[in-house]
Motif scaffolding. Sequence first.
Motif, mmCIF file in Angstrom:
data_model
loop_
_atom_site.group_PDB
_atom_site.id
_atom_site.type_symbol
_atom_site.label_atom_id
_atom_site.label_comp_id
_atom_site.label_asym_id
_atom_site.label_seq_id
_atom_site.Cartn_x
_atom_site.Cartn_y
_atom_site.Cartn_z
ATOM 1 N N THR A 211 0.882 -1.115 0.087
ATOM 2 C CA THR A 211 0.132 -0.131 -0.180
ATOM 3 C C THR A 211 1.091 1.170 -0.096
ATOM 4 O OG1 THR A 211 -0.242 0.178 2.381
ATOM 5 C CG2 THR A 211 -1.875 -1.254 1.441
ATOM 6 N N ARG B 174 -6.082 3.354 2.562
ATOM 7 C CA ARG B 174 -5.877 1.717 2.313
ATOM 8 C C ARG B 174 -4.660 1.133 2.946
ATOM 9 N NH1 ARG B 174 -7.345 1.261 -4.316
ATOM 10 N NH2 ARG B 174 -9.291 2.389 -4.355
ATOM 11 N N SER B 175 -3.911 2.069 3.699
ATOM 12 C CA SER B 175 -2.525 1.692 3.857
ATOM 13 C C SER B 175 -2.862 0.933 5.042
ATOM 14 C CB SER B 175 -1.700 2.946 4.315
ATOM 15 O OG SER B 175 -2.002 3.646 5.534
#
Length: 437
Positions: free
Chosen positions: A324, A426-427
């Motif tokens: 990510t 989204r990390s």
Amino acid sequence: MSTRLTPVLSKFWDDPQSWTLATYEANEGYQGLRAALGKDPAALVDMAKGSGLRGRGGAGFPTGMKWGFLPPPDGGPRYLVVNADESEPGTCKDIPLLMAAPQFLIEGMIITSYAIGCHHAFIYLRGETVHVYRRLLRAVEEARAAGYLGQNILGSGFDLEITVHAGAGAYICGEETALLDSLEGRRGQPRLKPPFPAVAGLYARPTVVNNVESIASIPPILLHGADWFADMGTEKSTGFGLFSLSGHVTRPGQYEAPLGITLRELLDMAGGMRGGRKLKFWTPGGSSTPIFTDAHLDVPLDFESVAAEGSMLGTRALQIFDETTSVVRAVSRWTDFYAHESCGKCTPCREGTYWLKQVMNRLEQGMGQPGDIEKLLDICDNILGRAFCALGDGATSPITSAIQYFREEFEQGMHTPWHELFPPERSTLFAKESQPA
């Protein structure tokens, strides 16, 4: 390679008061010093050479050989300086060691000073770490009260004083000659070599400059023998070391293991990637070393094997990044750091890091211009090997290696900002599934 850890310097870190002299003495503390004071100093230098101990501060130069470079005594002073200016992004082994078990360093400094004929030794510490500064001052105070420092140490006739010096917080002072200038009260900038510190170092006198972990490893080597140390690790990279795992790993921290262990083995011990994500890239020795990818999981982490794959073992600062992460953004942040920390003494580094920062920021924001990737490589080529010290070289390493492995991401930086390609939400740091239950 065995996956068994080798807790030597870290064996009692979990003790409720691991930093005290009492805890250290209960764990073989100062037994090595008592043995050393009964030996010929030249025999201690030979012991360091025979163990194969290599500098734990980055370059990996043989420790005993560095001691042996000192000229014969001429009646004047000679010095030992410990480089505790741990400043590079991702490097975090010396500070935990000094916080948890500072007496390893103190005893190692006394033994080393006896071996090289030094009667005044210095610890140069990064000034922002005030808590470590206070702990070191207390450790020196305890050692002096117990008779391990000062006049006539343990009745041997050997005298030694240790001064703990807090720097002003400059990455460049991790370079040994810049450190010496700073210690003398001048602006921290690298010196022209030769002469090398072994000939004309602190106050223009013969000086040995070693890393914290290098000197802290001396008491166990003396106590258990050079062969004991050499039996760990690999043939040319002997012994144990602290591997600092940080980033997107389940259990980040310090893992003390033999040199030659692999990242795959270390990740298994650390619970794997956080949230079950896929490894994307990592640094084998801090941000100034060329990055590796998941294709390098089984590279033995010793000086020769890592160098053969195009990087450096450095300080064993393993920064782990998952899928990510934008490699362009990560490298851009490192580049900002090197541009900020350049001392400005030489043109290649002073001007080169400034322009690397401008181009990397453009690519990070999706505003790259035609030819920017080639421009980055050209600037790096004009810095590498031409800067006054290793800071310039280190600034080029993450850029050239990232382009080598992730050129397509740099090409996307011509038109798409990093946060669109790799949305922060989204990390691993923010995704809900990565949070502990």
